[in-house]
Design an enzyme around this catalytic site. Structure first.
Site, PDB file in Angstrom:
ATOM      1  N   CYS A 126       0.811  -1.220   0.000  1.00  0.00           N
ATOM      2  CA  CYS A 126       0.000   0.000   0.000  1.00  0.00           C
ATOM      3  C   CYS A 126       0.845   1.271   0.000  1.00  0.00           C
ATOM      4  CB  CYS A 126      -0.966  -0.016   1.185  1.00  0.00           C
ATOM      5  SG  CYS A 126      -0.212  -0.507   2.747  1.00  0.00           S
ATOM      6  N   HIS A 233      -2.763   6.484   4.410  1.00  0.00           N
ATOM      7  CA  HIS A 233      -1.356   6.461   4.810  1.00  0.00           C
ATOM      8  C   HIS A 233      -0.683   7.749   4.353  1.00  0.00           C
ATOM      9  CE1 HIS A 233      -1.962   2.414   5.933  1.00  0.00           C
ATOM     10  NE2 HIS A 233      -1.310   1.784   4.975  1.00  0.00           N
TER      11      HIS A 233
END
Length: 326
Positions: A126, A233
């Site tokens: 990710c 994130h």
């Protein structure tokens, strides 16, 4: 007749995969949803139709599917992805198991395309995905010699267990997914520690960056940190370029990219945060400034939705690109 199967359909990423199939208007005649024995029999509505979750078994994996998207963990992918492949499917896998195999494509559609040495395609980590999307225009225009990552990764990257640890930890419960409490805390520990002191997550970012950008000469290092937020994130990138550039030129390379949003006006408190990126398909960048301690080096703050571009969205973008090329 086009058949699509989703493996891990009831998980945090799996539910986003189904959402992305609709958002990207993936055309299929048959959709089959797989999960664990525990989830078998549950019903999910997709596109106005109700589907019953099936248990993933070896027999089921030997059925004929055109495309299989998987988000069910490394051990499941190791066992079942080859079975789907042998039965004629193109498999797009979200786990880490296949990523660094030499005969497996590791794909971010804005950057590269599958070469199909095998019909298993890996979706990158990710944090790696959002980082390389931001690095690629810099590599193309200036060259990239070095990158240091410091990540701030949300608990949804650990699935339902991570979210539970954060929410229940706020009520005083002990963690069951993380080794230390995540509520009101940060953990410089994502995945297992290796003998050299790095974690597997940090190793993934280092190795995957080089593979996706097709340049083993780039010097990459990373520190990955779990932070107490639900989604998105953030990555602080310290990037050394191959030639001299100005801050304005670096910003322009981002402004020219259709999948990057530049938010960089500190005087007005404009910079990307996880809330800005939540449920958005783009990668956001800001806080761009020169690092005076190293030549041709810049700080870039990069934010993305880890469940979308960092996982389900990228997987479905790979699927769509393959289907469009057929």
């Amino acid at each position: 007749m086009v058949s699509v199967a989703v493996v891990g359909a009831t998980g945090v990423v799996g539910s986003k995969l189904i959402e992305m199939l609709e958002r990207y208007e993936i055309k299929y005649d048959e959709l089959v949803l797989f999960a664990s024995k525990r989830s078998a029999g549950k019903e999910i509505e997709v596109g106005g139709e109700t589907y019953t979750i099936r248990e993933l078994t070896e027999e089921a994996a030997k059925e004929k599917y055109d495309y299989v998207v998987m988000s069910a963990g490394g051990s499941t992918s190791e066992k079942f992805a080859p079975l789907f492949e042998e039965s004629g499917a193109i498999v797009i896998d979200n786990s880490s198991f296949w990523r660094m195999k030499e005969d497996i494509d590791l794909i971010v559609p804005e950057i590269n395309k599958p070469k199909f040495k095998r019909n298993i395609i890996a979706n990158p980590n990710c944090s790696t995905i959002q980082s390389v999307v931001a690095l690629q225009p810099l590599q193309k225009k200036f060259g990239v010699e070095r990158v240091h990552y410091a990540t701030y990764q949300s608990v949804s990257g650990s699935g339902e267990g991570g979210i539970r640890d954060l929410e229940e930890g706020a009520k005083g419960a002990e963690p069951t997914t993380y080794p230390r409490p995540i509520h009101n805390n940060v953990l410089p520990h994502i995945d297992d520690f290796l003998d050299d002191g790095y974690t597997k997550e940090e190793k993934k970012m280092i190795d995957e960056t080089k593979k996706i950008l097709e340049d083993d000469s780039i010097e990459v290092t990373a520190t990955c940190v779990r932070v107490p937020i639900i989604s998105s994130h953030a990555v602080q990138m310290n990037v050394t370029l191959g030639r001299e550039a100005s801050v304005e030129e670096v910003k322009q390379s981002f402004e020219d990219h259709p999948h990057i949003v530049l938010m960089d006006n500190p005087s007005e408190n404009e910079y990307p945060t996880p809330l800005d990126a939540a449920d958005r398909p783009e990668i956001f960048v800001g806080r761009i400034r020169r690092d005076p301690t190293l030549p041709n080096t810049f700080h870039v703050w990069c934010v993305g939705d880890n469940l979308l571009k960092g996982a389900a969205q990228n997987t479905v973008q790979i699927l769509k690109s393959i289907m469009d090329d057929k």
